[in-house]
Design a protein around this motif. Structure first.
Motif, mmCIF file in Angstrom:
data_model
loop_
_atom_site.group_PDB
_atom_site.id
_atom_site.type_symbol
_atom_site.label_atom_id
_atom_site.label_comp_id
_atom_site.label_asym_id
_atom_site.label_seq_id
_atom_site.Cartn_x
_atom_site.Cartn_y
_atom_site.Cartn_z
ATOM 1 N N THR A 99 0.833 -1.202 0.000
ATOM 2 C CA THR A 99 0.000 0.000 0.000
ATOM 3 C C THR A 99 0.868 1.253 0.000
ATOM 4 O O THR A 99 1.900 1.305 0.685
ATOM 5 C CB THR A 99 -0.945 0.011 1.215
ATOM 6 O OG1 THR A 99 -1.875 -1.072 1.093
ATOM 7 C CG2 THR A 99 -1.729 1.315 1.299
ATOM 8 N N VAL A 100 0.453 2.249 -0.782
ATOM 9 C CA VAL A 100 1.108 3.556 -0.819
ATOM 10 C C VAL A 100 0.113 4.592 -0.327
ATOM 11 O O VAL A 100 -1.014 4.676 -0.835
ATOM 12 C CB VAL A 100 1.577 3.910 -2.242
ATOM 13 C CG1 VAL A 100 2.225 5.298 -2.259
ATOM 14 C CG2 VAL A 100 2.553 2.863 -2.766
ATOM 15 N N THR A 101 0.501 5.371 0.667
ATOM 16 C CA THR A 101 -0.357 6.443 1.163
ATOM 17 C C THR A 101 0.356 7.768 0.952
ATOM 18 O O THR A 101 1.472 7.976 1.429
ATOM 19 C CB THR A 101 -0.733 6.236 2.647
ATOM 20 O OG1 THR A 101 -1.530 7.340 3.093
ATOM 21 C CG2 THR A 101 0.480 6.109 3.547
ATOM 22 N N GLN A 102 -0.269 8.660 0.175
ATOM 23 C CA GLN A 102 0.306 9.965 -0.134
ATOM 24 C C GLN A 102 -0.568 11.042 0.494
ATOM 25 O O GLN A 102 -1.672 11.290 0.035
ATOM 26 C CB GLN A 102 0.384 10.159 -1.655
ATOM 27 C CG GLN A 102 1.178 9.061 -2.372
ATOM 28 C CD GLN A 102 1.438 9.371 -3.833
ATOM 29 O OE1 GLN A 102 1.988 10.422 -4.177
ATOM 30 N NE2 GLN A 102 1.069 8.449 -4.710
ATOM 31 N N LEU A 103 -0.061 11.652 1.534
ATOM 32 C CA LEU A 103 -0.816 12.665 2.262
ATOM 33 C C LEU A 103 -0.254 14.064 2.053
ATOM 34 O O LEU A 103 -0.549 14.977 2.821
ATOM 35 C CB LEU A 103 -0.837 12.327 3.758
ATOM 36 C CG LEU A 103 -1.689 11.116 4.146
ATOM 37 C CD1 LEU A 103 -1.546 10.822 5.631
ATOM 38 C CD2 LEU A 103 -3.143 11.352 3.797
ATOM 39 N N GLY A 104 0.530 14.224 1.000
ATOM 40 C CA GLY A 104 1.120 15.526 0.748
ATOM 41 C C GLY A 104 0.100 16.616 0.519
ATOM 42 O O GLY A 104 0.303 17.767 0.919
ATOM 43 N N ASP A 105 -1.036 16.266 -0.111
ATOM 44 C CA ASP A 105 -2.042 17.301 -0.366
ATOM 45 C C ASP A 105 -2.717 17.763 0.910
ATOM 46 O O ASP A 105 -3.453 18.752 0.913
ATOM 47 C CB ASP A 105 -3.081 16.799 -1.363
ATOM 48 C CG ASP A 105 -3.785 15.530 -0.897
ATOM 49 O OD1 ASP A 105 -3.370 14.964 0.128
ATOM 50 O OD2 ASP A 105 -4.755 15.118 -1.556
ATOM 51 N N GLN A 106 -2.478 17.069 2.022
ATOM 52 C CA GLN A 106 -3.006 17.508 3.314
ATOM 53 C C GLN A 106 -2.008 18.390 4.069
ATOM 54 O O GLN A 106 -2.271 18.797 5.198
ATOM 55 C CB GLN A 106 -3.364 16.284 4.178
ATOM 56 C CG GLN A 106 -4.398 15.367 3.527
ATOM 57 C CD GLN A 106 -5.699 16.084 3.251
ATOM 58 O OE1 GLN A 106 -6.246 16.763 4.118
ATOM 59 N NE2 GLN A 106 -6.198 15.949 2.031
ATOM 60 N N GLY A 107 -0.845 18.646 3.463
ATOM 61 C CA GLY A 107 0.105 19.570 4.058
ATOM 62 C C GLY A 107 1.052 18.979 5.072
ATOM 63 O O GLY A 107 1.777 19.722 5.738
ATOM 64 N N VAL A 108 1.107 17.656 5.208
ATOM 65 C CA VAL A 108 2.009 17.055 6.192
ATOM 66 C C VAL A 108 3.355 16.766 5.535
ATOM 67 O O VAL A 108 3.444 16.415 4.367
ATOM 68 C CB VAL A 108 1.418 15.762 6.791
ATOM 69 C CG1 VAL A 108 0.143 16.065 7.536
ATOM 70 C CG2 VAL A 108 1.164 14.712 5.725
ATOM 71 N N ASP A 109 4.426 16.920 6.305
ATOM 72 C CA ASP A 109 5.766 16.677 5.779
ATOM 73 C C ASP A 109 6.054 15.192 5.610
ATOM 74 O O ASP A 109 6.801 14.795 4.714
ATOM 75 C CB ASP A 109 6.817 17.291 6.712
ATOM 76 C CG ASP A 109 6.845 18.809 6.600
ATOM 77 O OD1 ASP A 109 6.509 19.324 5.513
ATOM 78 O OD2 ASP A 109 7.188 19.476 7.583
#
Length: 390
Positions: free
Chosen positions: A311-321
């Motif tokens: 699984t790949v989780t990309q949370l960059g659009d939520q502003g987390v580093d």
């Protein structure tokens, strides 16, 4: 004879509610064909059949809650016929809403013997048993008031259709399912964590050039480059691509990346994007957009919920580093990606600002170790510096 069972659609599924059949007795079935719709805590899922044959019996009726692994239908293989095949007793499950009983018959007059059971034709009795219908609850229209096959079929048709869970019910069930799966993960999996800061200047410059002449609907997003780089790196590090089952590592049948999707109503789902390493970027972008849209409308296929190998989780659009995830069992690894932002960087002895992103790896120590995981992250970084090779 082939038993078709309620499939497991992930570690957080114990049972599902059968919403509808899309086949009927006598219909031919091919590999990969959608045969039913099942409502789970996360979505209404189209269930695919991976055997070939013809439908013999439908053992479960819409509206019933069915535990994973319970036979729900039987298929005839080549050479078998309905006349020679044995019938399977319907399994005991949480039944759908029962048919409303007919008005109670008048009390018998003195001197007459009450009947011990209703009159019913043999064919109607067999069909009622298959459907889980009590013949005593039906008013017969046959000869001398006997319950006929038509009466049984009419009673089955009058059952209210199973309704998918409401948004509030689904959200509550989803939170419970996520909690159960993640509790199991932290209890059973010996996690180790690594992180790597990845320069993204080359990838973003290539992306800007590629997208320059394309209409918005055909442009690529950085996330699809990340997925392709991870998939290609997994080809060199297969111990991270698979499952821990029955005390041993089992390699994945392909590189099928679970894509973590945040749902608008709350909650999370991670359906699989299949064969990521072998597909060109435009095709991956199209399939990713379709997968996210269907995940958010609760319309997925069973293979998309059960076949992710990492699984790949990309949370960059939520502003987390950065994000350090919890592995979804029985998978053995998860890649997390934070936001792309300009940060201080030393290049050839000079301090400058370039776009970077923090990549993390959560991995199962039973299947790999930190040295192996570190080399994998370095390979992901290397591939993102050569975006034209993706």
């Amino acid at each position: 004879m082939i038993e078709f069972k309620m499939p497991s659609l992930g570690a957080d599924m114990d049972e599902g509610t059968l919403v509808e059949w899309q086949v009927a007795p006598g219909d031919p079935v091919k590999r990969g064909q959608v045969v039913a719709v099942v409502d789970t805590a996360k979505a209404a899922v189209e269930i695919e059949c991976w055997q070939e044959g013809s439908v013999f019996e439908l053992l479960i009726q819409p509206g019933a809650k069915v535990p994973v692994g319970t036979p729900i239908a039987t298929l005839l293989e080549a050479g078998e016929s309905p006349e020679t095949a044995p019938r399977t007793p319907p399994p005991t499950v949480a039944a759908p809403q029962p048919v409303q009983p007919a008005p109670a018959p008048a009390a018998p007059t003195p001197g007459t013997q009450p009947t011990s059971r209703p009159r019913i034709t043999p064919a109607a009795r067999q069909r009622a048993a298959e459907l889980g219908i009590d013949p005593a609850a039906l008013a017969g229209t046959g000869a001398q008031g006997a319950v006929s096959l038509a009466d049984v079929e009419a009673a089955a048709a009058s059952r209210p259709a199973a309704q998918p869970a409401t948004a509030q019910e689904r959200h509550a069930a989803m939170r419970q399912a996520i909690a159960a799966a993640m509790s199991r993960s932290k209890r059973e999996i010996p996690h180790y964590y690594l992180s790597e800061t990845v320069p993204m200047a080359a990838a973003l410059a290539w992306l800007a050039t590629y997208n320059a002449e394309l209409p918005p609907e055909r442009r690529l997003l950085p996330g699809v480059l990340v997925l392709k780089a991870v998939a290609l790196a997994l080809g060199d590090y297969p111990q991270l691509n698979g499952f821990w089952i029955d005390g041993a590592f089992q390699p994945g049948p392909g590189i099928h990346l679970g894509v973590a999707v945040a749902l608008r109503q709350g909650g999370l789902i991670a359906p699989a994007l299949h064969d990521v390493a072998s597909k060109p970027l435009p095709q991956l972008m199209e399939e990713l957009g379709d997968l996210v849209q269907r995940a958010r409308s609760f319309s997925l296929r069973s293979s998309e919920l059960s076949e992710a190998t990492l699984t790949v989780t990309q949370l960059g659009d939520q502003g987390v580093d950065g994000v350090f995830g919890v592995i979804y069992p029985p998978q053995v690894a998860l890649v997390g990606v934070g936001r792309i932002a300009e940060r201080p960087w030393v290049d050839d002895g000079k301090l400058c600002a370039i776009p970077t992103a923090q990549f993390s790896l959560a991995a199962d120590h039973r299947a790999s170790d930190g040295h192996y995981g570190a080399r994998f992250l370095a390979e992901v970084r290397r591939r993102l510096q050569q975006p034209d090779c993706l």
